[in-house]
Design a protein around this motif. Structure first.
Motif, mmCIF file in Angstrom:
data_model
loop_
_atom_site.group_PDB
_atom_site.id
_atom_site.type_symbol
_atom_site.label_atom_id
_atom_site.label_comp_id
_atom_site.label_asym_id
_atom_site.label_seq_id
_atom_site.Cartn_x
_atom_site.Cartn_y
_atom_site.Cartn_z
ATOM 1 N N GLU A 227 38.545 26.837 58.994
ATOM 2 C CA GLU A 227 39.623 26.260 59.173
ATOM 3 C C GLU A 227 40.103 25.254 58.250
ATOM 4 O OE1 GLU A 227 40.728 25.219 63.230
ATOM 5 O OE2 GLU A 227 39.255 26.918 63.984
ATOM 6 N N ASP A 228 39.069 24.361 57.623
ATOM 7 C CA ASP A 228 39.273 23.234 56.751
ATOM 8 C C ASP A 228 39.555 23.640 55.396
ATOM 9 O OD1 ASP A 228 36.786 24.385 56.514
ATOM 10 O OD2 ASP A 228 35.825 22.211 56.245
ATOM 11 N N LYS A 229 39.645 24.792 55.038
ATOM 12 C CA LYS A 229 39.837 25.463 53.801
ATOM 13 C C LYS A 229 40.899 26.046 53.620
ATOM 14 C CE LYS A 229 36.988 27.848 49.945
ATOM 15 N NZ LYS A 229 36.533 26.547 49.492
ATOM 16 N N HIS A 230 41.669 25.680 52.481
ATOM 17 C CA HIS A 230 43.324 26.350 52.483
ATOM 18 C C HIS A 230 43.439 27.289 51.172
ATOM 19 C CE1 HIS A 230 44.367 23.033 54.988
ATOM 20 N NE2 HIS A 230 43.999 22.047 54.507
ATOM 21 N N SER A 231 42.553 27.227 50.303
ATOM 22 C CA SER A 231 42.581 28.197 49.150
ATOM 23 C C SER A 231 41.151 28.345 48.689
ATOM 24 C CB SER A 231 43.705 28.002 47.971
ATOM 25 O OG SER A 231 43.043 26.652 47.557
ATOM 26 N N ILE A 232 41.166 29.572 47.996
ATOM 27 C CA ILE A 232 39.634 29.989 47.270
ATOM 28 C C ILE A 232 40.181 30.368 45.822
ATOM 29 C CG2 ILE A 232 39.857 32.426 48.003
ATOM 30 C CD1 ILE A 232 36.852 32.318 48.429
ATOM 31 N N ASP A 233 39.311 29.813 45.175
ATOM 32 C CA ASP A 233 39.536 29.681 43.684
ATOM 33 C C ASP A 233 38.693 30.966 43.024
ATOM 34 O OD1 ASP A 233 39.947 29.410 40.830
ATOM 35 O OD2 ASP A 233 39.617 27.347 40.902
ATOM 36 N N LEU A 234 39.258 31.890 42.534
ATOM 37 C CA LEU A 234 38.546 32.863 41.927
ATOM 38 C C LEU A 234 38.838 33.184 40.441
ATOM 39 C CD1 LEU A 234 38.938 35.832 44.678
ATOM 40 C CD2 LEU A 234 36.919 34.244 44.343
ATOM 41 N N ALA A 235 38.820 32.141 39.713
ATOM 42 C CA ALA A 235 39.333 32.108 38.545
ATOM 43 C C ALA A 235 38.528 32.761 37.542
ATOM 44 C CB ALA A 235 39.604 30.768 38.017
ATOM 45 N N GLU A 236 37.075 32.728 37.803
ATOM 46 C CA GLU A 236 36.051 33.317 37.131
ATOM 47 C C GLU A 236 36.252 34.848 36.794
ATOM 48 O OE1 GLU A 236 31.912 30.874 37.558
ATOM 49 O OE2 GLU A 236 32.498 32.489 38.936
ATOM 50 N N ILE A 237 37.191 35.247 37.467
ATOM 51 C CA ILE A 237 37.313 36.799 37.332
ATOM 52 C C ILE A 237 37.851 37.113 36.010
ATOM 53 C CG2 ILE A 237 38.971 38.469 38.115
ATOM 54 C CD1 ILE A 237 38.745 37.743 41.009
ATOM 55 N N HIS A 238 38.300 36.160 35.238
ATOM 56 C CA HIS A 238 38.943 36.349 33.897
ATOM 57 C C HIS A 238 37.867 36.647 32.955
ATOM 58 C CE1 HIS A 238 37.673 32.234 33.008
ATOM 59 N NE2 HIS A 238 37.881 32.830 31.694
ATOM 60 N N GLU A 239 36.650 36.562 33.362
ATOM 61 C CA GLU A 239 35.435 36.734 32.539
ATOM 62 C C GLU A 239 34.910 38.224 32.692
ATOM 63 O OE1 GLU A 239 34.219 35.028 30.345
ATOM 64 O OE2 GLU A 239 35.181 33.004 30.727
ATOM 65 N N LEU A 240 35.445 39.038 33.839
ATOM 66 C CA LEU A 240 35.048 40.586 34.019
ATOM 67 C C LEU A 240 35.985 41.307 33.217
ATOM 68 C CD1 LEU A 240 34.517 40.008 37.833
ATOM 69 C CD2 LEU A 240 32.876 39.544 35.896
ATOM 70 N N HIS A 241 35.797 41.722 31.968
ATOM 71 C CA HIS A 241 36.843 42.180 31.114
ATOM 72 C C HIS A 241 36.520 43.636 31.217
ATOM 73 C CE1 HIS A 241 37.107 38.471 28.902
ATOM 74 N NE2 HIS A 241 35.821 38.492 28.559
ATOM 75 N N LEU A 242 35.545 44.183 31.802
ATOM 76 C CA LEU A 242 35.540 45.646 32.324
ATOM 77 C C LEU A 242 36.105 46.012 33.699
ATOM 78 C CD1 LEU A 242 32.004 46.500 30.945
ATOM 79 C CD2 LEU A 242 34.080 46.810 29.947
ATOM 80 N N LEU A 243 36.583 45.146 34.498
ATOM 81 C CA LEU A 243 37.115 45.269 35.678
ATOM 82 C C LEU A 243 38.479 46.088 35.732
ATOM 83 C CD1 LEU A 243 36.672 44.294 38.688
ATOM 84 C CD2 LEU A 243 38.450 42.520 38.307
ATOM 85 N N ARG A 244 38.412 47.236 36.701
ATOM 86 C CA ARG A 244 39.494 48.055 36.654
ATOM 87 C C ARG A 244 40.243 48.302 38.089
ATOM 88 N NH1 ARG A 244 37.285 53.903 34.781
ATOM 89 N NH2 ARG A 244 39.744 54.254 35.039
ATOM 90 N N TYR A 245 39.359 47.824 38.886
ATOM 91 C CA TYR A 245 40.087 47.737 40.335
ATOM 92 C C TYR A 245 39.861 46.763 41.065
ATOM 93 C CZ TYR A 245 40.680 49.575 45.271
ATOM 94 O OH TYR A 245 41.291 49.704 46.438
#
Length: 777
Positions: free
Chosen positions: A410-428
């Motif tokens: 309840e005390d958390k308002h957002s989650i940062d997944l900015a590291e996804i930009h390093e996953l260059h093979l990601l398709r889905y």
């Protein structure tokens, strides 16, 4: 059996609980589904209903969320504790008649949690539970044995009829030389429908006695001689061994999801295609081919369908508990999918893993074993609390499929997944979370991304328009601007787009000419829509789906939704929440539709909130029996429109069949001035001066058709009254058009001022740098 249980439910006004108890595979869930189907068919007598699936190790947050969304028809607007979930549902159900199925209960402790959400009263509410255990069944029904229904295996006649219907169509069609061996196989099934269906489905269509005899001899001893679940597992192992390699791989991939999980067939198909393990010598497996593999598994009884469309096409599915157990063991043995389970942390895991499913459930201090070489992972699925997420996503450098089902406190308002930009093979990429998700601001590095689904997106990435392969985009956002729409327009491969705007917009959303070159499916959800789709804004779109609230549809006396002529459009589906007199008035208050577009199909929703809070993971059944349907007035050039099923996504299942979104921000496409920033001399408002007169005439006819108040005025007996009605109507239309044009011009002016402000900042910075260079050292 259904009639017997319904008789036990009775007609008393007080809350009553009926427990169905029986051995594994005897058909408890099938019976519960039929009771639920009958309940939905009579849903006019009910206020709420829900089908809840539990398991031996239930994920309580997911279970309570499913309960909340099915009963209240919306997702919780804030993060809730277990107590808050239960208290909110209980208060909502007070003085309401409800019907609840709680399937596959294993312990009385879970029942003690769930039952607190269901108040008593005199509204004739009913709860049906299913379980293997008599003590759990007795606890559920208050130790009143008259409300416990004991399911027994099928009798000889029922077993024979079921078996022969699957294999031959009827018992009379069974060849004489197979009757004796068939009777032996039926006896070995022990009267269990699950075993009978699965074994009958795997039998060859040939009538060679030796083949049938071989199957008979390979079956384990009868259930009566071995009353444990091990017998069923032996049967499932036998069925698995008869599958072709591609079918085995599809079934094994199901172990990426926790037991009892309901998965959309389209998601499974796309994930398998992206993974590539079904590719053959001919090249990459198509979604159509993989879809047929899953259909074959459904036909064989290995996969259980949950939701289907009106044509019987499976939309979502799950696995029987026993089959899931066998598949998980097979996956672990063959290193096909490795499961990191908090409850099985002592089990050694292999170092090299290609598919990793992290199933932590409600654990808050679990972690992925350090022994796993995560750089080899191709598919990663995570189910658990956010504090248990991998510390660094960058290590998963070869991941192609990323599935995240995240819970936050309840005390958390957002989650940062900015590291996804390093996953260059990601398709889905699919993320379901109870708080906002922050993706990287710059996402252009993900040039292989084909699918993005995010339940609540904090902000649309600035450069999303540069994702050249993105085909499917399904997002819910707090705010949406026309700049975002401009960005989405230039996505070159965007095939399906679904956007849910969670806050009421302050101005019109404009979809202008020249973009969305291959978009075929478009869904837009907003409680207060202000939407203009200009002519040829989506030249290839075939289906448009809109969801909004009826009591917020009309703004300042004008219609908030305008759809110009879209040449490829085949269907407009409109879902309207809230209380209105009828569908016709709700549509009239909201819509201006071009006469050459199809006639809208309108369904009135029971709840006005589901449009505002619904997102990707809401499993809400709004059945057609409860939807008031309105096909609108007949217009010139309109075509036939099919119904959109409420139980399915708003896109079809072949080829790409899910909604996507693409983006365009500012700069014009090469060779075209249609899709960039608006030209100063050009008016892009709904009544664009450049539109042809015949389109204006068509809009005028459509507007007249859908304005009952104008028709009422024009029917006055007096000529003066008739003239006044026409005069007022024409001038009202002109005022509306003028207001919309002014909004468009103000929008252009705002964009231009932002550009000027940016240039001023640059010049100021440049001047400051030059001034500092000229200072004496």
């Amino acid at each position: 059996m259904v009639d017997k249980v319904e008789h036990m439910m009775g007609t008393d006004k007080e809350l009553k609980v009926v427990s169905i108890v029986g051995p594994e595979g005897v058909g408890k869930t099938t019976l519960a589904k039929e009771l639920y189907r009958r309940c939905i068919a009579r849903s006019g007598e009910l206020h709420c209903w829900a089908f809840l699936r539990v398991s031996a190790k239930p994920d309580i947050p997911r279970l309570l969320t499913s309960m909340f969304t099915q009963i209240l028809r919306k997702l919780p607007s804030r993060r809730l504790s277990v107590h808050d979930f239960i208290d909110t549902v209980a208060r909502y159900l007070l003085n309401k008649r409800y019907f609840i199925i709680i399937d596959d209960l294993w312990t009385a402790d879970v029942w003690d949690i769930i039952i607190r959400a269901f108040p008593g009263g005199d509204c004739s509410s009913r709860i049906i539970t299913t379980t293997q255990f008599m003590d759990v069944a007795m606890t559920c029904c208050g130790h009143l044995s008259e409300y416990v229904f004991k399911m027994l295996p099928l009798g000889d006649v029922q077993s024979r009829n079921l078996f022969f219907r699957i294999v031959f169509g009827s018992a009379s069609d069974c060849p004489r030389n197979l009757i004796e061996v068939s009777d032996g196989i039926i006896r070995k099934c022990g009267g269990l429908p699950l075993a009978t269906i699965n074994i009958a489905s795997m039998l060859p269509s040939t009538v060679k006695l030796e083949e049938w005899t071989g199957i008979h001899d390979s079956l384990p001893s009868t259930w009566g001689a071995n009353p444990s679940s091990e017998w069923m597992k032996e049967v499932v192992n036998l069925m698995f061994s008869t599958l072709r390699p591609h079918l085995k791989s599809c079934l094994l991939y199901f172990s990426m999801y926790p037991k009892g999980y309901i998965v959309r067939k389209d998601d499974l198909v796309r994930q398998c295609v992206v993974e590539g393990f079904l590719d053959g010598d001919e090249g990459q497996a198509t979604e159509e081919a993989v879809g047929l593999f899953f259909d074959e598994l459904v036909r064989r009884g290995m996969i259980q369908p949950v939701d289907s469309d009106k044509n019987g096409k499976v939309l979502s599915c799950t696995l029987h508990r026993t089959i899931h157990d066998v598949i998980v063991n097979k996956s672990m043995e063959e290193n096909f999918v490795i499961i990191a389970d908090y409850f099985q942390s002592a089990i050694p895991l292999p170092d090299k893993v290609h598919r990793l499913s992290v199933q932590f459930g409600g654990a808050r201090s679990a972690y992925i074993p350090e022994s796993i070489l995560v750089s080899e992972v191709r598919s990663l699925a995570f189910f658990g609390f956010c504090q248990c997420l991998p510390v660094s996503m960058v290590k998963y450098m070869h991941v192609r499929v990323l599935i995240l089902h995240i819970w936050a406190d309840e005390d958390k308002h957002s989650i940062d997944l900015a590291e996804i930009h390093e996953l260059h093979l990601l398709r889905y990429l699919k993320i379901a979370c109870n708080i906002a998700v922050k993706l990287p601001d710059k996402i252009q590095g993900q040039q292989n991304l084909e699918t993005i689904e995010v339940s609540t997106l904090a902000a649309i990435p600035q450069d999303i328009g540069e994702l050249s392969k993105l085909r499917i985009l399904k997002i819910a956002v707090t705010k949406l601007s026309n700049k975002h729409i401009y960005s989405l327009q230039i996505l070159p491969a965007l095939y399906a787009l679904s956007v849910h705007v969670k806050t009421a917009p302050s101005k019109l959303f404009f979809f202008r000419k020249g973009g969305f070159s291959v978009l075929k499916f478009f869904t837009f959800r907003c409680s207060e829509p202000r939407l203009v789709i200009n002519e040829n804004a989506m030249p290839k779109v075939e289906k448009v789906n809109l969801c909004f609230k009826a009591h917020k549809a009309r703004q300042d006396g004008k219609k908030p939704i305008t759809i110009r002529h879209l040449p490829s459009l085949q269907e407009i589906s409109v879902k309207i929440g809230g209380t209105v007199a009828d569908a016709s008035s709700a549509l009239a208050n909201a819509f201006t539709n071009h006469a050459k577009n199809p006639i809208p199909i309108v369904q009135m929703m029971e709840s006005s909130e589901d449009q505002e809070h619904g997102t990707l993971e809401v499993e809400v059944d709004v059945k057609e029996e409860n939807a008031h349907e309105y096909h609108g007035p007949q217009e010139q050039g309109s075509g036939e429109c099919g119904h959109m099923d409420e139980d399915r996504d708003e896109t079809p299942d072949d080829d790409v069949k899910e909604e996507n979104a693409h983006e365009y921000h500012g700069p014009q496409e090469q060779g075209s001035g249609e899709c960039g920033h608006m030209d100063e001399d050009r008016n892009e408002t709904p009544d664009d001066d450049s539109e042809k007169d015949e389109n204006k005439d068509a809009d005028s006819r459509a507007s007249e058709t859908w304005r009952p108040r104008d028709a009422a005025r024009s029917s006055q007996p007096s000529k003066l009254s008739s003239w006044l009605a026409v005069f007022i109507k024409d001038n009202l239309a002109k005022l509306e058009n003028l207001e919309e044009k002014m909004e468009g011009k103000l929008e252009k002016l705002g964009d231009k001022m932002e550009g000027i402000s940016l240039e001023v900042k640059k010049l100021t910075c440049l001047h400051s740098n030059r001034h500092s260079d000229q200072q004496p050292r």
